[in-house]
Write a protein that holds these residues in place. Structure first.
Motif, mmCIF file in Angstrom:
data_model
loop_
_atom_site.group_PDB
_atom_site.id
_atom_site.type_symbol
_atom_site.label_atom_id
_atom_site.label_comp_id
_atom_site.label_asym_id
_atom_site.label_seq_id
_atom_site.Cartn_x
_atom_site.Cartn_y
_atom_site.Cartn_z
ATOM 1 N N TRP A 66 37.351 25.291 -48.294
ATOM 2 C CA TRP A 66 37.051 24.207 -47.363
ATOM 3 C C TRP A 66 36.759 22.900 -48.078
ATOM 4 O O TRP A 66 36.611 21.858 -47.442
ATOM 5 C CB TRP A 66 35.840 24.562 -46.508
ATOM 6 C CG TRP A 66 35.992 25.746 -45.610
ATOM 7 C CD1 TRP A 66 36.130 27.059 -45.984
ATOM 8 C CD2 TRP A 66 36.006 25.746 -44.174
ATOM 9 N NE1 TRP A 66 36.226 27.862 -44.880
ATOM 10 C CE2 TRP A 66 36.153 27.095 -43.751
ATOM 11 C CE3 TRP A 66 35.899 24.742 -43.208
ATOM 12 C CZ2 TRP A 66 36.198 27.452 -42.411
ATOM 13 C CZ3 TRP A 66 35.937 25.095 -41.874
ATOM 14 C CH2 TRP A 66 36.092 26.428 -41.485
ATOM 15 N N THR A 67 36.625 22.933 -49.407
ATOM 16 C CA THR A 67 36.196 21.762 -50.162
ATOM 17 C C THR A 67 37.129 20.575 -49.923
ATOM 18 O O THR A 67 38.347 20.682 -50.063
ATOM 19 C CB THR A 67 36.140 22.081 -51.667
ATOM 20 O OG1 THR A 67 35.225 23.158 -51.884
ATOM 21 C CG2 THR A 67 35.683 20.865 -52.467
ATOM 22 N N GLY A 68 36.525 19.452 -49.538
ATOM 23 C CA GLY A 68 37.295 18.233 -49.313
ATOM 24 C C GLY A 68 37.941 18.132 -47.945
ATOM 25 O O GLY A 68 38.620 17.143 -47.648
ATOM 26 N N VAL A 69 37.736 19.145 -47.077
ATOM 27 C CA VAL A 69 38.353 19.130 -45.744
ATOM 28 C C VAL A 69 37.487 18.293 -44.793
ATOM 29 O O VAL A 69 36.283 18.544 -44.648
ATOM 30 C CB VAL A 69 38.500 20.563 -45.179
ATOM 31 C CG1 VAL A 69 39.084 20.510 -43.765
ATOM 32 C CG2 VAL A 69 39.393 21.396 -46.086
ATOM 33 N N THR A 70 38.083 17.290 -44.160
ATOM 34 C CA THR A 70 37.396 16.471 -43.161
ATOM 35 C C THR A 70 37.636 17.104 -41.799
ATOM 36 O O THR A 70 38.754 17.059 -41.263
ATOM 37 C CB THR A 70 37.918 15.021 -43.189
ATOM 38 O OG1 THR A 70 37.761 14.499 -44.509
ATOM 39 C CG2 THR A 70 37.137 14.154 -42.209
ATOM 40 N N ILE A 71 36.593 17.705 -41.242
ATOM 41 C CA ILE A 71 36.736 18.560 -40.070
ATOM 42 C C ILE A 71 36.769 17.817 -38.726
ATOM 43 O O ILE A 71 37.547 18.181 -37.838
ATOM 44 C CB ILE A 71 35.627 19.639 -40.082
ATOM 45 C CG1 ILE A 71 35.879 20.599 -41.261
ATOM 46 C CG2 ILE A 71 35.562 20.406 -38.770
ATOM 47 C CD1 ILE A 71 34.818 21.652 -41.451
ATOM 48 N N PRO A 72 35.947 16.776 -38.502
ATOM 49 C CA PRO A 72 35.916 16.140 -37.173
ATOM 50 C C PRO A 72 37.269 15.745 -36.591
ATOM 51 O O PRO A 72 37.516 16.026 -35.399
ATOM 52 C CB PRO A 72 35.008 14.926 -37.402
ATOM 53 C CG PRO A 72 34.044 15.402 -38.447
ATOM 54 C CD PRO A 72 34.901 16.220 -39.382
ATOM 55 N N PRO A 73 38.184 15.135 -37.357
ATOM 56 C CA PRO A 73 39.461 14.761 -36.742
ATOM 57 C C PRO A 73 40.265 15.964 -36.251
ATOM 58 O O PRO A 73 40.988 15.863 -35.253
ATOM 59 C CB PRO A 73 40.206 14.042 -37.876
ATOM 60 C CG PRO A 73 39.144 13.581 -38.811
ATOM 61 C CD PRO A 73 38.087 14.634 -38.751
ATOM 62 N N ILE A 74 40.138 17.094 -36.937
ATOM 63 C CA ILE A 74 40.872 18.298 -36.538
ATOM 64 C C ILE A 74 40.383 18.777 -35.174
ATOM 65 O O ILE A 74 41.175 19.113 -34.289
ATOM 66 C CB ILE A 74 40.692 19.411 -37.602
ATOM 67 C CG1 ILE A 74 41.230 18.952 -38.960
ATOM 68 C CG2 ILE A 74 41.382 20.705 -37.149
ATOM 69 C CD1 ILE A 74 40.927 19.915 -40.103
ATOM 70 N N ILE A 75 39.058 18.785 -34.991
ATOM 71 C CA ILE A 75 38.484 19.239 -33.723
ATOM 72 C C ILE A 75 38.710 18.208 -32.621
ATOM 73 O O ILE A 75 39.031 18.552 -31.484
ATOM 74 C CB ILE A 75 36.983 19.544 -33.894
ATOM 75 C CG1 ILE A 75 36.790 20.703 -34.890
ATOM 76 C CG2 ILE A 75 36.334 19.875 -32.552
ATOM 77 C CD1 ILE A 75 35.346 21.030 -35.199
ATOM 78 N N ALA A 76 38.560 16.921 -32.970
ATOM 79 C CA ALA A 76 38.717 15.859 -31.970
ATOM 80 C C ALA A 76 40.138 15.796 -31.426
ATOM 81 O O ALA A 76 40.364 15.331 -30.301
ATOM 82 C CB ALA A 76 38.319 14.511 -32.570
ATOM 83 N N ASP A 77 41.102 16.268 -32.201
ATOM 84 C CA ASP A 77 42.484 16.299 -31.724
ATOM 85 C C ASP A 77 42.640 17.274 -30.563
ATOM 86 O O ASP A 77 43.481 17.087 -29.691
ATOM 87 C CB ASP A 77 43.417 16.691 -32.881
ATOM 88 C CG ASP A 77 44.881 16.553 -32.505
ATOM 89 O OD1 ASP A 77 45.277 15.458 -32.061
ATOM 90 O OD2 ASP A 77 45.626 17.549 -32.640
#
Length: 271
Positions: A99-110
């Protein structure tokens, strides 16, 4: 003219999730934090975001039922890793390495167009504990999670303390005396996480011939009064106590809160 206004907790929903090293809790709550629907899943977070995040979002979709996605006002997710909070990015080389370096909010917000917040799981618990139980009573609080792993969340002056890189509260990697030379996943020896966590307790009990698969088995043995299990838990708690005492001297909290699966063995742990 005077008008009485009442907060409408049913005016939308919030999607929440707590990813753990061994179990995950997913829920839909109203705007007052009341739980509307929940699912407890056995997910191995080490399978990575490409596997875990779609499963989490699919579960949210199922829990929403007939509610439209437009009712989602926000999303909150806790993960057992270091988090760069402002960016919503996981930064961890020890656990959840994929998961290192993964920006999660945009994935969920999509999938759910709403504000998305990501934080370390123990930070989230500390914030919740402070606001739900100690708000206005104790604005300096140390929350200790003793579960599969050991971590802490620090409330200082009423606010969560995250540190420069989001790694404040990593007490699991403070070494203890008389740990027996156990190698920790961080590369150090005798970190309290490697000798006193739920994982360590299970390992020590298995070495003594006990058939324990989960922490629930340990809790059951403690409640049954098994002397050997009591000894293992108390020894782990003694080493944890060394680290907590150091943290208390450093942070001077008004209250220390114990939580997590191992904390269910409350009396021998506290003693």
């Amino acid at each position: 003219p005077p008008t009485r206004l009442v907060f409408n907790a049913a005016g939308g929903v919030v999607l929440v999730g707590s990813l753990g090293a061994s179990k995950t809790q997913i829920a839909v709550c109203d705007l007052a934090g009341g739980e509307l629907a929940r699912a407890d899943l056995a997910i191995d977070v080490e399978e990575g975001p490409d596997v875990v995040l779609p499963l989490v979002m699919r579960t949210w979709g199922e829990l929403l039922g007939d509610r439209p996605v437009s009712q989602v006002r926000g999303v909150g997710l806790g993960v057992p890793a270091t988090v760069e909070f402002a960016a919503g990015r996981t930064e961890s080389a020890r656990i959840m390495a994929s998961w290192t370096g993964v920006t999660i909010p945009p994935i969920i917000a999509d999938r759910f167009p709403a504000p998305v917040f990501l934080d370390n799981d123990v930070n989230v618990i500390a914030i919740g504990e402070h606001r739900a139980v100690y708000a206005g009573q104790a604005d300096d609080l140390l929350f200790i999670k003793v579960s599969t792993r050991i971590g802490s969340g620090i409330i200082a002056g009423g606010e969560i303390l995250r540190g420069a890189l989001g790694a404040a509260g990593e007490i699991g990697h403070i070494p203890v005396r008389d740990g027996g030379g156990v190698l920790c996943r961080c590369g150090n020896v005798d970190c309290v996480d490697s000798v006193a966590s739920g994982t360590a307790i299970l390992r020590d009990l298995r070495a003594r011939g006990h058939e324990v698969r989960t922490l629930a088995d340990v809790v059951s043995l403690v409640r049954a009064g098994d002397a050997e299990t009591m000894t293992v838990v108390r020894n782990a708690a003694r080493m944890l106590g060394e680290v907590v005492a150091t943290a208390v001297n450093l942070l001077n909290p008004a209250v220390v809160v114990l939580g997590g699966d191992v904390a269910e063995t409350f009396q021998p742990l506290l003693a």
